[in-house]
Scaffold this active site. Sequence first.
Site, PDB file in Angstrom:
ATOM      1  N   ASP A 535       0.851  -1.186   0.000  1.00 54.14           N
ATOM      2  CA  ASP A 535       0.000   0.000   0.000  1.00 54.14           C
ATOM      3  C   ASP A 535       0.893   1.245   0.000  1.00 54.14           C
ATOM      4  O   ASP A 535       2.090   1.150   0.263  1.00 54.14           O
ATOM      5  CB  ASP A 535      -0.945  -0.023   1.208  1.00 54.14           C
ATOM      6  CG  ASP A 535      -0.198  -0.135   2.529  1.00 54.14           C
ATOM      7  OD1 ASP A 535       0.639   0.736   2.810  1.00 54.14           O
ATOM      8  OD2 ASP A 535      -0.457  -1.094   3.291  1.00 54.14           O
ATOM      9  N   GLU A 615      20.677 -22.303 -19.395  1.00 53.43           N
ATOM     10  CA  GLU A 615      19.902 -21.385 -18.549  1.00 53.43           C
ATOM     11  C   GLU A 615      20.811 -20.392 -17.824  1.00 53.43           C
ATOM     12  O   GLU A 615      20.462 -19.223 -17.659  1.00 53.43           O
ATOM     13  CB  GLU A 615      19.077 -22.178 -17.529  1.00 53.43           C
ATOM     14  CG  GLU A 615      17.880 -22.877 -18.152  1.00 53.43           C
ATOM     15  CD  GLU A 615      17.198 -23.847 -17.195  1.00 53.43           C
ATOM     16  OE1 GLU A 615      15.979 -24.027 -17.319  1.00 53.43           O
ATOM     17  OE2 GLU A 615      17.890 -24.427 -16.332  1.00 53.43           O
TER      18      GLU A 615
END
Length: 731
Positions: A535, A615
């Site tokens: 928030d 990877e």
Amino acid sequence: MGIAVNEQQKLFTLTTDSAAYQMKVNAWGILLHQYYGGKTDEEDMGYLAQMWDVSFAGNPYETGRDRTFSLDVQPQEYTSNGVGDYRINSIEVENADGTRGTDLRYVSYRIIPGKYALQGLPAMYGEKEDADTLEIVLKDTATDLEVTLYYSVWEEFDIITRAVKIKNGNQEPVRLEKAASVCLDLPYGDWDMMHFHGRHAMERQMERVPLFHGIQSVGSTRGASSHHHNPFVILCDKEATEDYGNCYGISLVYSGNFEAQIELDQLNQVRAVMGINSQKFAYTLQPGDEFITPEVVMVYSGEGLGAMSRKLHKAYQNHLCRGKYKKQRRPVLLNNWEATYFDFNEEKLLEIAKGAASLGVEMLVMDDGWFGIRNDDNTGLGDWYVNTQKLKGGLEPLVKQVNDLGLKFGIWLEPEMVSEDSDLYRAHPDWAFTMPDRKPNRSRFQLVLDMTREDVRDYLFEKISKVLDSANIEYVKWDMNRSICDLYSADLPKDRQAEIPHRYILGLYDLLEKLTGKYPDVLFEGCSGGGGRFDPGMLYYSPQYWCSDDTDAIERIKIQYGTSFAYPISSVGSHVSAVPNHQTGRLTPFETRGVVAMAGSFGYELDLNKLSDEEKGMVTEQIERFKKYYDLIHYGDYYRLSNPFERDDYAAWEYVSEDKSEALLHGVVLHAKANMVRIHVKLKGLDPDKIYRVNGTDEIHSGKALMHGGILFPRTSGDYQAVEILLTEVS
Ligand code: GLA
């Protein structure tokens, strides 16, 4: 300046780049809301008010035989209560004599250059040239209760911030039972409400609904803003899209219990009220005491939802987030949580760090399990000293070795919590919330510390300082892993127990303010079981927030989409993790995980040593790419190009540099199909007259073509393939 006052008419008009907001004091001193929408300059918009007798809508005494004015009908700026407006109200006070009436009338106003600040609360901040403030004082007709409304006008962002101060000017105490930060009346229009609900590991799912007659409300009573609802709602035209229509975003700068109530009334008028949740809230104001509400940020866009989000992103990035890392590139980190969970020691961490450093990672974050006795989540919280069984030499030598590898070092903390099986709890059982004669509710087998207490905060400040001083720690992940109940504070008298939820948040802010002030160079990342307290309040202390415990790239597309309506990309903590994904079991390509995690503060959440050579090469390449695109992604303009709640074939989003010389389109083909139909996406935000090169090739197109005609995704095979299209201006 964005504030105009017509003294004669008592008319206040706030103007931003493209919006106007207007209020007026009427003949009886009532502060009416007149208008909020596209710019109308200073014209008196009062002609839009419905001024006729409405049955069962009573009239203030002073209006005599004139029945055309009713508090139950007229739009107001901050409502009275118990005196004739039956809609949702802004304030609820139990007066000294036990009555509950509050009838607020205009007293005075003041204009102050610059932005107001709110003692003890996070709020947007700025220089004198960024915003101006209007203060309006109202007073109850029968008591000396004074209400000051604050408005700061941020012209550049089409933002008006609001907050309220309530002062008890009486000789006796009063009890505040509701104190909203904002009341916004929209008397006409046809609106949808958008809100962001969810659960742990599935936060901020966007839901758009038409309003029904009555009150619709979202909120939290969990002591935190929560995974379940976010303190952000949007009211928008029914026809509004990403690029079209009126949208009003209302964002509460607060991390605790909140409510957003939207009422569609008998006359099809809308009232939105937002602030601290009035359930589980009461506050006693002694004579002379003041109560300050959290700030609410209202953003207006007449050009759809996308523009609304971009304004909020810029405002929050520049005027809410603080500290060294507000504008400095943040290190690409590797967090060991999903790599090891609690099962690690010095050697294992160093192995992980070595592998990470060799591939270009810039910081190792040591997650939960390094302190006290903590081999699972049942014990140890509160004992913020090193577990020397796991880290034999202690923190300092470990950090030094990590630093020697060329990596910064970060650490996990969950300061607000305590395990019953901990030295802290054994020494101070009264520091944890439990109610007398009741057994507490356990969640993750932990209890919550009483952050309203100064001694608790002092203890935490001292212990955390000790940890941070003990080694070169450059990052803190501040976690919080349960909802809060069993509220009782031994420090507070009986009649103030209802103040605990708000006092808790004030205590949390106080501690964070002190720590971030003492350690200005430390990067704080907020976390609450992922995004359970994502928030604006927390963004004031930590410029990034772990977005969700769900690291599955495909799920993250929805979570990050919802998050993007209010929060800037730079605030979204997002990592590449292993497959099968630990939360969903899904397999996704490494490249896709990278592209999705790049829509945020990028990092890794796995042991890179376990990857294949191919990877590993991709890790190095991704980090380089992220660094190259950093400014574009973090400081550019963000465009949502698809709604993942509506379409399941692809997702796409785009970043455009401020000067429009560069744009990056990222997408994921969600569903592989036989005999694939082309995926066609229209770019946004480009300069129509510029010519752009596609992915450094000879293919070039005008901004016009790319925005009106669009571009095709390359043909892909297999589920969840990522697409990246870089557009650079041909000079
Ligand atoms: C929370 C966080 C995770 C991890 C664990 C550790 O769930 O969201 O990232 O830190 O706690 O217990």
